[in-house]
Motif scaffolding. Structure first.
Motif, PDB file in Angstrom:
ATOM      1  N   PHE A  37       0.845  -1.188   0.000  1.00 44.23           N
ATOM      2  CA  PHE A  37       0.000   0.000   0.000  1.00 44.23           C
ATOM      3  C   PHE A  37       0.882   1.239   0.000  1.00 44.23           C
ATOM      4  CE2 PHE A  37      -2.751  -3.307   1.458  1.00 44.23           C
ATOM      5  CZ  PHE A  37      -4.006  -2.962   0.953  1.00 44.23           C
ATOM      6  N   ARG A  38       0.396   2.271  -0.678  1.00 46.33           N
ATOM      7  CA  ARG A  38       1.150   3.517  -0.779  1.00 46.33           C
ATOM      8  C   ARG A  38       0.193   4.695  -0.622  1.00 46.33           C
ATOM      9  NH1 ARG A  38       3.962   4.103  -6.340  1.00 46.33           N
ATOM     10  NH2 ARG A  38       5.446   2.629  -5.406  1.00 46.33           N
ATOM     11  N   LEU A  39       0.641   5.714   0.099  1.00 46.38           N
ATOM     12  CA  LEU A  39      -0.102   6.965   0.218  1.00 46.38           C
ATOM     13  C   LEU A  39       0.549   8.012  -0.676  1.00 46.38           C
ATOM     14  CD1 LEU A  39      -0.829   7.265   4.036  1.00 46.38           C
ATOM     15  CD2 LEU A  39      -2.532   7.410   2.215  1.00 46.38           C
ATOM     16  N   ALA A  40      -0.296   8.748  -1.409  1.00 44.49           N
ATOM     17  CA  ALA A  40       0.228   9.776  -2.305  1.00 44.49           C
ATOM     18  C   ALA A  40      -0.677  10.996  -2.269  1.00 44.49           C
ATOM     19  CB  ALA A  40       0.328   9.244  -3.737  1.00 44.49           C
ATOM     20  N   ARG A  41      -0.073  12.153  -2.333  1.00 41.35           N
ATOM     21  CA  ARG A  41      -0.841  13.383  -2.468  1.00 41.35           C
ATOM     22  C   ARG A  41      -1.581  13.367  -3.805  1.00 41.35           C
ATOM     23  NH1 ARG A  41      -1.788  17.025   1.763  1.00 41.35           N
ATOM     24  NH2 ARG A  41       0.110  17.305   3.005  1.00 41.35           N
ATOM     25  N   ASP A  42      -2.793  13.872  -3.806  1.00 43.19           N
ATOM     26  CA  ASP A  42      -3.587  13.923  -5.024  1.00 43.19           C
ATOM     27  C   ASP A  42      -4.097  15.354  -5.207  1.00 43.19           C
ATOM     28  OD1 ASP A  42      -5.236  11.989  -7.048  1.00 43.19           O
ATOM     29  OD2 ASP A  42      -6.486  13.657  -6.401  1.00 43.19           O
ATOM     30  N   LEU A  86      -4.996   6.484  -1.456  1.00 44.63           N
ATOM     31  CA  LEU A  86      -4.409   5.233  -0.979  1.00 44.63           C
ATOM     32  C   LEU A  86      -4.425   4.245  -2.130  1.00 44.63           C
ATOM     33  CD1 LEU A  86      -3.329   3.472   1.362  1.00 44.63           C
ATOM     34  CD2 LEU A  86      -5.707   2.771   1.770  1.00 44.63           C
ATOM     35  N   LEU A  87      -3.244   3.729  -2.504  1.00 39.57           N
ATOM     36  CA  LEU A  87      -3.113   2.807  -3.619  1.00 39.57           C
ATOM     37  C   LEU A  87      -2.709   1.428  -3.113  1.00 39.57           C
ATOM     38  CD1 LEU A  87      -1.379   5.702  -4.650  1.00 39.57           C
ATOM     39  CD2 LEU A  87      -2.310   4.666  -6.730  1.00 39.57           C
ATOM     40  N   ARG A  88      -3.158   0.399  -3.852  1.00 35.79           N
ATOM     41  CA  ARG A  88      -2.844  -0.979  -3.493  1.00 35.79           C
ATOM     42  C   ARG A  88      -2.206  -1.684  -4.682  1.00 35.79           C
ATOM     43  NH1 ARG A  88      -4.776  -6.143  -4.210  1.00 35.79           N
ATOM     44  NH2 ARG A  88      -4.505  -7.569  -2.455  1.00 35.79           N
ATOM     45  N   ASN A  89      -1.214  -2.535  -4.385  1.00 39.51           N
ATOM     46  CA  ASN A  89      -0.580  -3.360  -5.403  1.00 39.51           C
ATOM     47  C   ASN A  89      -0.461  -4.766  -4.817  1.00 39.51           C
ATOM     48  OD1 ASN A  89       0.969  -4.583  -7.358  1.00 39.51           O
ATOM     49  ND2 ASN A  89       2.574  -3.017  -7.397  1.00 39.51           N
ATOM     50  N   GLY A  90      -1.328  -5.667  -5.272  1.00 35.16           N
ATOM     51  CA  GLY A  90      -1.307  -7.007  -4.716  1.00 35.16           C
ATOM     52  C   GLY A  90      -2.194  -7.950  -5.488  1.00 35.16           C
ATOM     53  N   GLY A 142      -5.736  -6.492 -10.090  1.00 30.66           N
ATOM     54  CA  GLY A 142      -4.405  -7.031  -9.868  1.00 30.66           C
ATOM     55  C   GLY A 142      -3.373  -6.470 -10.819  1.00 30.66           C
ATOM     56  N   ASP A 143      -3.684  -5.363 -11.476  1.00 31.96           N
ATOM     57  CA  ASP A 143      -2.818  -4.779 -12.496  1.00 31.96           C
ATOM     58  C   ASP A 143      -2.023  -3.613 -11.915  1.00 31.96           C
ATOM     59  OD1 ASP A 143      -1.632  -4.176 -14.903  1.00 31.96           O
ATOM     60  OD2 ASP A 143      -3.363  -3.090 -15.692  1.00 31.96           O
ATOM     61  N   GLY A 144      -0.993  -3.932 -11.144  1.00 31.69           N
ATOM     62  CA  GLY A 144      -0.134  -2.892 -10.597  1.00 31.69           C
ATOM     63  C   GLY A 144      -0.809  -2.053  -9.522  1.00 31.69           C
ATOM     64  N   TRP A 145      -0.339  -0.810  -9.390  1.00 33.05           N
ATOM     65  CA  TRP A 145      -0.889   0.084  -8.374  1.00 33.05           C
ATOM     66  C   TRP A 145      -2.283   0.546  -8.775  1.00 33.05           C
ATOM     67  CZ3 TRP A 145       1.172   0.491  -3.730  1.00 33.05           C
ATOM     68  CH2 TRP A 145       2.526   0.209  -3.564  1.00 33.05           C
ATOM     69  N   GLU A 146      -3.256   0.233  -7.932  1.00 34.34           N
ATOM     70  CA  GLU A 146      -4.638   0.637  -8.176  1.00 34.34           C
ATOM     71  C   GLU A 146      -5.089   1.609  -7.093  1.00 34.34           C
ATOM     72  OE1 GLU A 146      -7.383  -2.773  -9.720  1.00 34.34           O
ATOM     73  OE2 GLU A 146      -6.044  -3.640  -8.215  1.00 34.34           O
ATOM     74  N   PRO A 147      -5.823   2.664  -7.471  1.00 39.47           N
ATOM     75  CA  PRO A 147      -6.374   3.555  -6.444  1.00 39.47           C
ATOM     76  C   PRO A 147      -7.474   2.835  -5.666  1.00 39.47           C
ATOM     77  CG  PRO A 147      -7.184   4.179  -8.614  1.00 39.47           C
ATOM     78  CD  PRO A 147      -6.150   3.113  -8.836  1.00 39.47           C
TER      79      PRO A 147
END
Length: 272
Positions: free
Chosen positions: A147-152, A159-163, A174-179
């Protein structure tokens, strides 16, 4: 008065957690392992109350689950009982969204030793661990998802998920970083939560009006039952089945998700 001892027994914790980042993570993890995410009362035509007493009676005393407005009300009360400083936030869920989604998700902003953290005991789609509210912060869940937090620019924070999508409720590609969801840290009042809960429980466009949705976090995986479609993934092992017998549906609800339905409730839900 919040009955902390009963809550801790419900989530199988032997004692209070420490009021720090480690304690926050431990409390959220235990909560998610023990209390299923579910919208079954919506589908059974029952109102969803999100005041503290009603939520405690349903999720702790009656040993049912609930969705985010219920789960995170209970979690906020548990945080306060421990001595954490926390307040609710609202979010827009972007998984499979075709347009800007409404603010129909709530979670917690927790202040620990001069640092804000986000903690979520009520997102039914996956498990995201508590994270410091810092641009670029990353965390890895027990199921291996990152999981990654990014300014928008438009929506404040994302909050993005990659898994693996098998550790979600099926909305992930499941396609890379998803919002997963976006949010701001604006003050959220009880009236805002009441409005969001009302839309979620009653609007025809709400996904909770369109399907029976149940999920639970497993120590190294995830299980879900959406209408009659059952999915369970632990590590690399995945099971998928469409349930055709209401007796199996009722048994699965009890054994996997800890939800004990009556015969009439089972018949109503299985007929949908």
């Amino acid at each position: 008065m919040f009955d902390l001892d009963s809550y801790l027994a419900r989530i199988a914790l032997p004692s209070r957690v420490t009021v720090d980042a480690e304690g926050l993570a431990r409390l959220q993890w235990a909560h998610r392992l023990a209390i299923p995410f579910e919208n079954l009362d919506v589908r059974l035509g029952r109102p969803i109350a999100i005041d503290s007493d009603s939520v405690f009676a349903k999720l702790v005393t009656a040993k049912r689950g609930g969705y985010c407005f219920e789960q995170n009300r209970l979690f906020l009360d548990a945080l306060a009982a421990h001595g954490f400083a926390a307040r609710p936030l609202l979010a827009r869920v972007w998984l499979r969204a075709s347009d800007v989604p409404p603010t129909t998700h709530t979670f917690s902003l927790v202040h620990i030793d001069g640092q804000d953290w986000i903690a979520d005991a009520g997102f039914g789609g996956s498990y995201s661990p508590p994270m410091p509210l810092v641009d670029g912060a990353e965390a890895t869940a027990p199921d291996g998802a990152r999981f990654r937090l990014a300014r928008d620019v438009q929506h404040g924070w994302m909050l993005l998920r990659n898994g693996h999508p098998g550790h979600t409720d099926g909305r992930s590609t499941g396609d890379g970083w998803e919002p997963q969801y976006s949010f701001t840290t604006d003050q959220v009042w009880d009236a805002d939560l009441i409005l969001g809960n009302h839309w979620t429980a009653t609007a025809e466009d709400s996904r909770f009006r369109q399907a029976n949705i149940v999920s639970i976090i497993l120590p190294h995986g995830f299980a879900s039952l959406t209408d009659r479609h059952y999915r369970r993934r632990v590590g690399q092992d995945e099971t998928s089945a469409t349930l055709s017998d209401p007796r199996v549906y009722r048994m699965r609800m009890s054994l996997m998700f800890g939800i004990d339905l009556t015969a009439d409730e089972t018949a109503s839900l299985f007929a949908d």
